[in-house]
Scaffold this motif. Structure first.
Motif, PDB file in Angstrom:
ATOM      1  N   ALA A  96       0.859  -1.181   0.000  1.00  0.00           N
ATOM      2  CA  ALA A  96       0.000   0.000   0.000  1.00  0.00           C
ATOM      3  C   ALA A  96       0.902   1.241   0.000  1.00  0.00           C
ATOM      4  O   ALA A  96       2.109   1.150   0.231  1.00  0.00           O
ATOM      5  CB  ALA A  96      -0.881  -0.009   1.242  1.00  0.00           C
ATOM      6  N   VAL A  97       0.292   2.387  -0.274  1.00  0.00           N
ATOM      7  CA  VAL A  97       1.025   3.658  -0.284  1.00  0.00           C
ATOM      8  C   VAL A  97       0.267   4.596   0.642  1.00  0.00           C
ATOM      9  O   VAL A  97      -0.796   5.108   0.287  1.00  0.00           O
ATOM     10  CB  VAL A  97       1.072   4.229  -1.717  1.00  0.00           C
ATOM     11  CG1 VAL A  97       1.695   5.617  -1.733  1.00  0.00           C
ATOM     12  CG2 VAL A  97       1.835   3.273  -2.643  1.00  0.00           C
ATOM     13  N   MET A  98       0.779   4.795   1.857  1.00  0.00           N
ATOM     14  CA  MET A  98      -0.050   5.508   2.835  1.00  0.00           C
ATOM     15  C   MET A  98       0.735   6.551   3.644  1.00  0.00           C
ATOM     16  O   MET A  98       0.428   6.784   4.804  1.00  0.00           O
ATOM     17  CB  MET A  98      -0.700   4.485   3.780  1.00  0.00           C
ATOM     18  CG  MET A  98      -1.556   3.451   3.047  1.00  0.00           C
ATOM     19  SD  MET A  98      -2.685   2.572   4.113  1.00  0.00           S
ATOM     20  CE  MET A  98      -1.583   1.624   5.150  1.00  0.00           C
ATOM     21  N   HIS A  99       1.706   7.193   2.989  1.00  0.00           N
ATOM     22  CA  HIS A  99       2.466   8.210   3.731  1.00  0.00           C
ATOM     23  C   HIS A  99       1.558   9.301   4.284  1.00  0.00           C
ATOM     24  O   HIS A  99       1.888   9.943   5.265  1.00  0.00           O
ATOM     25  CB  HIS A  99       3.564   8.811   2.845  1.00  0.00           C
ATOM     26  CG  HIS A  99       3.088   9.229   1.493  1.00  0.00           C
ATOM     27  ND1 HIS A  99       3.006   8.348   0.442  1.00  0.00           N
ATOM     28  CD2 HIS A  99       2.643  10.416   1.032  1.00  0.00           C
ATOM     29  CE1 HIS A  99       2.536   8.993  -0.626  1.00  0.00           C
ATOM     30  NE2 HIS A  99       2.301  10.234  -0.282  1.00  0.00           N
ATOM     31  N   TYR A 100       0.389   9.502   3.649  1.00  0.00           N
ATOM     32  CA  TYR A 100      -0.551  10.524   4.132  1.00  0.00           C
ATOM     33  C   TYR A 100      -1.053  10.207   5.534  1.00  0.00           C
ATOM     34  O   TYR A 100      -1.486  11.097   6.265  1.00  0.00           O
ATOM     35  CB  TYR A 100      -1.736  10.673   3.148  1.00  0.00           C
ATOM     36  CG  TYR A 100      -2.460   9.361   2.944  1.00  0.00           C
ATOM     37  CD1 TYR A 100      -3.461   8.953   3.811  1.00  0.00           C
ATOM     38  CD2 TYR A 100      -2.102   8.499   1.896  1.00  0.00           C
ATOM     39  CE1 TYR A 100      -4.088   7.725   3.652  1.00  0.00           C
ATOM     40  CE2 TYR A 100      -2.725   7.278   1.726  1.00  0.00           C
ATOM     41  CZ  TYR A 100      -3.711   6.896   2.609  1.00  0.00           C
ATOM     42  OH  TYR A 100      -4.316   5.683   2.456  1.00  0.00           O
ATOM     43  N   LEU A 101      -0.981   8.927   5.958  1.00  0.00           N
ATOM     44  CA  LEU A 101      -1.424   8.595   7.328  1.00  0.00           C
ATOM     45  C   LEU A 101      -0.501   9.211   8.373  1.00  0.00           C
ATOM     46  O   LEU A 101      -0.905   9.438   9.513  1.00  0.00           O
ATOM     47  CB  LEU A 101      -1.462   7.080   7.538  1.00  0.00           C
ATOM     48  CG  LEU A 101      -2.607   6.306   6.887  1.00  0.00           C
ATOM     49  CD1 LEU A 101      -2.563   4.849   7.301  1.00  0.00           C
ATOM     50  CD2 LEU A 101      -3.971   6.913   7.216  1.00  0.00           C
ATOM     51  N   LEU A 102       0.727   9.493   7.977  1.00  0.00           N
ATOM     52  CA  LEU A 102       1.686  10.063   8.929  1.00  0.00           C
ATOM     53  C   LEU A 102       1.302  11.488   9.319  1.00  0.00           C
ATOM     54  O   LEU A 102       1.840  12.043  10.263  1.00  0.00           O
ATOM     55  CB  LEU A 102       3.095  10.045   8.325  1.00  0.00           C
ATOM     56  CG  LEU A 102       3.611   8.647   7.943  1.00  0.00           C
ATOM     57  CD1 LEU A 102       4.833   8.750   7.037  1.00  0.00           C
ATOM     58  CD2 LEU A 102       3.953   7.850   9.206  1.00  0.00           C
ATOM     59  N   ARG A 103       0.398  12.074   8.537  1.00  0.00           N
ATOM     60  CA  ARG A 103      -0.032  13.453   8.847  1.00  0.00           C
ATOM     61  C   ARG A 103      -1.546  13.501   8.960  1.00  0.00           C
ATOM     62  O   ARG A 103      -2.172  14.525   8.686  1.00  0.00           O
ATOM     63  CB  ARG A 103       0.503  14.418   7.792  1.00  0.00           C
ATOM     64  CG  ARG A 103       0.160  14.014   6.376  1.00  0.00           C
ATOM     65  CD  ARG A 103       1.275  14.217   5.393  1.00  0.00           C
ATOM     66  NE  ARG A 103       0.777  14.047   4.017  1.00  0.00           N
ATOM     67  CZ  ARG A 103       1.537  13.920   2.968  1.00  0.00           C
ATOM     68  NH1 ARG A 103       2.830  13.946   3.078  1.00  0.00           N
ATOM     69  NH2 ARG A 103       1.021  13.794   1.769  1.00  0.00           N
ATOM     70  N   ASN A 104      -2.097  12.374   9.353  1.00  0.00           N
ATOM     71  CA  ASN A 104      -3.555  12.206   9.334  1.00  0.00           C
ATOM     72  C   ASN A 104      -4.182  12.704  10.628  1.00  0.00           C
ATOM     73  O   ASN A 104      -4.651  11.927  11.433  1.00  0.00           O
ATOM     74  CB  ASN A 104      -3.858  10.715   9.146  1.00  0.00           C
ATOM     75  CG  ASN A 104      -5.342  10.438   9.082  1.00  0.00           C
ATOM     76  OD1 ASN A 104      -6.136  11.302   8.740  1.00  0.00           O
ATOM     77  ND2 ASN A 104      -5.716   9.214   9.432  1.00  0.00           N
ATOM     78  N   GLN A 105      -4.137  14.011  10.823  1.00  0.00           N
ATOM     79  CA  GLN A 105      -4.753  14.514  12.039  1.00  0.00           C
ATOM     80  C   GLN A 105      -5.266  15.921  11.838  1.00  0.00           C
ATOM     81  O   GLN A 105      -4.679  16.703  11.120  1.00  0.00           O
ATOM     82  CB  GLN A 105      -3.771  14.477  13.193  1.00  0.00           C
ATOM     83  CG  GLN A 105      -2.390  14.987  12.841  1.00  0.00           C
ATOM     84  CD  GLN A 105      -1.359  14.424  13.775  1.00  0.00           C
ATOM     85  OE1 GLN A 105      -1.548  14.500  14.974  1.00  0.00           O
ATOM     86  NE2 GLN A 105      -0.292  13.870  13.247  1.00  0.00           N
ATOM     87  N   SER A 106      -6.382  16.181  12.479  1.00  0.00           N
ATOM     88  CA  SER A 106      -6.876  17.544  12.470  1.00  0.00           C
ATOM     89  C   SER A 106      -6.016  18.334  13.453  1.00  0.00           C
ATOM     90  O   SER A 106      -5.368  17.769  14.323  1.00  0.00           O
ATOM     91  CB  SER A 106      -8.337  17.574  12.896  1.00  0.00           C
ATOM     92  OG  SER A 106      -8.457  16.999  14.166  1.00  0.00           O
ATOM     93  N   VAL A 107      -5.985  19.641  13.301  1.00  0.00           N
ATOM     94  CA  VAL A 107      -5.152  20.460  14.189  1.00  0.00           C
ATOM     95  C   VAL A 107      -5.834  20.527  15.550  1.00  0.00           C
ATOM     96  O   VAL A 107      -7.003  20.881  15.644  1.00  0.00           O
ATOM     97  CB  VAL A 107      -4.981  21.878  13.605  1.00  0.00           C
ATOM     98  CG1 VAL A 107      -4.085  22.716  14.495  1.00  0.00           C
ATOM     99  CG2 VAL A 107      -4.425  21.788  12.201  1.00  0.00           C
TER     100      VAL A 107
END
Ligand code: F6P
Length: 531
Positions: A96-107
């Motif tokens: 899978a390609v999920m680097h976006y999960l590393l920044r997957n948070q609301s502020v």
């Protein structure tokens, strides 16, 4: 995943070819500005933290509409959604390609509050606890290093994605970096690089970060072993390797076998060139602290949300990726120059070279079939205004068309009177000159004009804007790679050279040239007396 249509077999591709022949080939942006008062509005947009003016490009509304049809016919949105659903889109490596999960948070509303993940689903939900735990541990470690006055030098040992991202970002965010600590990046196996750094540091005040996704890359391992040997030799019998080495890797076992007990991990669904958001970002986290690093992630996350939810026609990574396809496959432009008018972004071109050319420098589609069209352009550049006094001559008056990408900030981090206005004026003037040209003089003084450029404006160079800018580039590369039907997430092309180097190295000592081509054999003999 369902079989996707090859881009050159779609009706939109045929229509784009016809449009290029009828309009695109001779399209003059200056004339379109005269006839179409809305051109600037139509081809500019505010995305999260990045304003982009694409109106000086050789594109009209009809071409963009056809490109959007191409995106639809190639299943771009479905492919993007598959990535964001954790699908195995890196098919040749079964990942899978999920680097976006590393920044997957609301502020978080208040400091210390736990941020809620935004991208949800079975795969994301399963991955997030570990992502958050590693982030917390890594940021706590970064804060401890920041507070440790004894540590004055951080040496990152890594190459490619384990070097370029954190290095580019530490340089870009210098204004936010902690004072009293120096950051060094050692990537090349050329001993001059490590040697130069070792001359500047002392063992007891240095933290070595061995950054390698695989923990097998030979350059990095050679540098890490030499650094460890130097440390043990210098520090003497009381040498505390555990305190002065940490590893950033998916291969925790290999790091432990190396003798490193402080390790920060990540998963194989983070590609090397997409890894600055992971543990690989530790040098940056030490430089700018927890708050800064979280702001960087928040900026990237805002761009992720834009990419996932904005309609394709108003989706900046989509528009840029499609423009790249238009230029590469219809206009035949083979390179793009990036011109950051910001000293801090001087490592951005190198970073983008890996991001774009390692991702999209492919000659077969995801199924392994040879392509009948071009893929990645050459990406290159230098900060302005320096580039103006080097290669802009060719961009203004050379025989090839090279689209330029200008990047500038509204607010500088320094307060030197007059400098920023001059810098920005130069960026605007270069883009203007490329467009306008000059026809009041002939021969050597004639500028043809109608030379394309894009212009990105950021509020200032700060973690949140840098995060958004880099995520914008990541997604733009995804878009063109997706249209081309290639796997943007593997890099088989780097393997052959690695293998051959292993074969050649012992030959340098033995002098055995059997089986080598005459040129390689001749060159090897040139080095022989040295080994
Ligand atoms: O150059 C090939 C490559 O695999 C890159 O994709 C990667 O960023 C680099 O080598 C370093 O790899 P590693 O982090 O595993 O040492």
């Amino acid at each position: 995943m369902t079989q996707r249509l090859r881009c050159d077999e779609t009706p939109a591709w045929t229509a784009l070819q016809a449009h290029y022949e009828q309009v695109g080939r001779h399209f003059d942006v200056r004339a379109d500005f005269e006839h179409n008062p809305d051109r600037f509005t139509q081809f500019s947009q505010q995305a999260p933290h990045v304003f982009a003016d694409l109106s000086k490009n050789r594109i009209d509304t009809q071409a963009e509409a056809l490109l959007l049809q191409l995106a639809e016919q190639c299943g771009l949105a479905e492919h993007r959604d598959a990535m964001f659903a954790g699908g195995c889109i890196n098919s040749t490596e079964h990942r899978a390609v999920m680097h976006y999960l590393l920044r997957n948070q609301s502020v978080p509303a208040t400091p210390g509050e736990v941020a809620a993940p935004v991208f949800r689903g079975a795969v994301a939900d399963a991955a997030m606890p570990e992502v958050n735990a590693t982030l917390r541990a890594m940021l706590a470690f970064a804060e401890a290093v920041r507070a440790d006055e004894q540590i004055t030098d951080i040496v990152n040992i890594g190459i490619g994605g384990s070097d370029l991202g954190p290095q580019m970002a530490v340089v870009a965010l210098q204004a936010y970096a902690i004072t009293g600590k120096r950051f060094h990046f050692v990537s090349n196996v050329d001993g001059d690089e490590l040697g130069e750094v070792l001359e500047q540091i002392r063992p007891n005040s240095t933290l070595f970060l061995v950054a390698s996704k695989t923990f097998t890359t030979r350059e990095t391992m050679t540098n890490a072993h030499s650094a460890r040997q130097w440390f043990l030799d210098q520090a003497g019998p009381d040498a505390d390797l555990g305190r002065h080495f940490a590893a950033l890797t998916t291969n925790l076992e290999a790091a432990q076998a190396f003798g490193i007990r402080t390790t920060f991990g990540f998963r194989d669904w983070v590609g090397g060139r997409y890894s600055m958001w992971s543990a690989i970002g530790l040098p940056l986290a030490i430089a700018i602290g927890e708050e800064g690093f979280r702001a960087l992630l928040a900026g990237a996350h805002a761009m992720d949300q834009h990419f996932v939810s904005a309609p394709l026609a108003q989706n900046l990574p989509v528009r840029l990726g499609l423009l790249d396809v238009w230029y590469r496959n219809f206009h035949g432009f083979s390179s793009r120059s990036v011109a950051p008018y910001h000293h801090g972004l001087r490592r951005l071109p190198a970073y983008l070279q890996q991001l774009e050319m390692e991702s999209n420098g492919k000659r077969v589609d995801a199924q392994g079939h040879t392509l009948g069209y071009s893929t990645s352009p050459v990406v290159w550049g230098e900060p302005g205004t320096n580039g103006q006094h080097a290669f802009f001559q060719m961009i203004h008056q050379g025989t090839d068309i090279v689209p330029v990408e200008f990047i500038a900030v509204r607010e500088p981090a320094h307060d030197m009177p007059g400098h920023h206005a001059q810098l920005v004026a130069n960026a605007l003037a270069q883009a203007q000159a490329l467009l306008q040209g000059r026809s009041d003089a002939g021969g050597h003084r004639h500028f043809p004009g109608n030379r394309p450029s894009s212009f990105f404006v950021l509020e200032r160079m700060e973690p949140v804007t840098l995060g958004a800018l880099i995520a914008l580039y990541e997604h733009r590369v995804f878009v063109s790679g997706s249209i081309w039907g290639i796997n943007s997430f593997d890099q088989w092309g780097v393997e052959l050279g690695k293998q051959l180097a292993q074969d050649i190295q012992p030959r340098l000592a033995s002098g055995d040239v059997r089986g080598l081509d005459p040129s390689t054999a001749g060159l090897l003999r040139q080095f022989r007396p040295r080994f």
